[in-house]
Write an enzyme that holds these catalytic residues in place. Structure first.
Site, PDB file in Angstrom:
ATOM      1  N   ASN A   8       7.043  24.788 -34.799  1.00 38.83           N
ATOM      2  CA  ASN A   8       6.435  23.434 -35.285  1.00 38.83           C
ATOM      3  C   ASN A   8       5.329  24.221 -36.273  1.00 38.83           C
ATOM      4  O   ASN A   8       4.515  25.025 -36.015  1.00 38.83           O
ATOM      5  CB  ASN A   8       5.698  22.810 -34.389  1.00 38.83           C
ATOM      6  CG  ASN A   8       4.509  21.717 -34.710  1.00 38.83           C
ATOM      7  OD1 ASN A   8       4.699  21.634 -36.091  1.00 38.83           O
ATOM      8  ND2 ASN A   8       4.272  20.849 -33.861  1.00 38.83           N
ATOM      9  N   LYS A  10       2.835  23.284 -37.832  1.00 33.76           N
ATOM     10  CA  LYS A  10       1.351  23.109 -37.526  1.00 33.76           C
ATOM     11  C   LYS A  10       0.703  23.879 -36.136  1.00 33.76           C
ATOM     12  O   LYS A  10      -0.527  23.587 -35.903  1.00 33.76           O
ATOM     13  CB  LYS A  10       1.115  21.322 -37.323  1.00 33.76           C
ATOM     14  CG  LYS A  10       1.487  20.960 -38.539  1.00 33.76           C
ATOM     15  CD  LYS A  10       1.378  19.521 -38.475  1.00 33.76           C
ATOM     16  CE  LYS A  10       1.769  18.664 -39.719  1.00 33.76           C
ATOM     17  NZ  LYS A  10       1.468  17.139 -39.577  1.00 33.76           N
ATOM     18  N   CYS A  11       1.602  24.457 -35.560  1.00 37.03           N
ATOM     19  CA  CYS A  11       1.330  25.205 -34.220  1.00 37.03           C
ATOM     20  C   CYS A  11       0.978  26.596 -34.609  1.00 37.03           C
ATOM     21  O   CYS A  11       1.800  27.228 -34.763  1.00 37.03           O
ATOM     22  CB  CYS A  11       2.206  25.183 -33.251  1.00 37.03           C
ATOM     23  SG  CYS A  11       2.119  25.881 -31.561  1.00 37.03           S
ATOM     24  N   SER A  12      -0.470  27.037 -34.264  1.00 39.69           N
ATOM     25  CA  SER A  12      -0.685  28.488 -34.452  1.00 39.69           C
ATOM     26  C   SER A  12      -0.003  29.453 -33.537  1.00 39.69           C
ATOM     27  O   SER A  12       0.471  30.521 -34.171  1.00 39.69           O
ATOM     28  CB  SER A  12      -2.213  28.632 -34.280  1.00 39.69           C
ATOM     29  OG  SER A  12      -2.439  28.338 -32.963  1.00 39.69           O
ATOM     30  N   THR A  15       3.677  29.704 -35.201  1.00 41.08           N
ATOM     31  CA  THR A  15       3.658  30.479 -36.268  1.00 41.08           C
ATOM     32  C   THR A  15       3.325  32.073 -36.120  1.00 41.08           C
ATOM     33  O   THR A  15       3.818  32.973 -36.858  1.00 41.08           O
ATOM     34  CB  THR A  15       2.289  29.963 -37.338  1.00 41.08           C
ATOM     35  OG1 THR A  15       2.642  28.599 -37.676  1.00 41.08           O
ATOM     36  CG2 THR A  15       2.063  30.836 -38.644  1.00 41.08           C
TER      37      THR A  15
END
Length: 115
Positions: A8, A10-12, A15
């Site tokens: 995802n 948007k998930c740190s 990432t």
């Protein structure tokens, strides 16, 4: 064998896992599962090859898990699978599928255990 990260953007944490694998010399296939969704068979395969079960992959924060009754102790795997297929956000991330198995990479260093 290749490495796949169910990601995802948007998930740190997710990432960071992609970056960690790249820094370690891997070129992971990145699957944005919120766009592609899940199949029952895919989730069953991932859990069968991982160190967790469906309840362990259930994401609680920021999802409809509680409203759907998925946090109850007696919820069945069939109910979890159906909900996860219908609501991909219910699956925690990042999941890393590598030659040595499958992990929910929390903490991120767990990603390196399957490559």
């Amino acid at each position: 064998m290749s490495v796949t990260v169910y990601h995802n953007p948007k998930c740190s944490t997710s990432t960071k896992v992609v970056a960690l694998l790249r820094e370690a010399g891997h070129d992971p296939k990145v699957v944005e599962y919120l766009k592609t969704g899940w199949t029952r068979e895919q989730l069953q395969d991932l859990t069968a090859r991982s160190d967790t079960d469906l309840k362990g992959l259930l994401r609680k924060m920021g999802t409809p898990a509680e409203e759907l009754g998925l946090l109850e102790a007696d919820v069945s795997d069939d109910a979890l699978l159906s909900a996860m297929v219908e609501h991909p956000i219910l699956v925690n991330r990042p999941i890393v599928d590598g030659p040595k198995g499958v992990v929910l990479a929390r903490p991120i260093e767990k990603a390196l255990t399957v490559v």
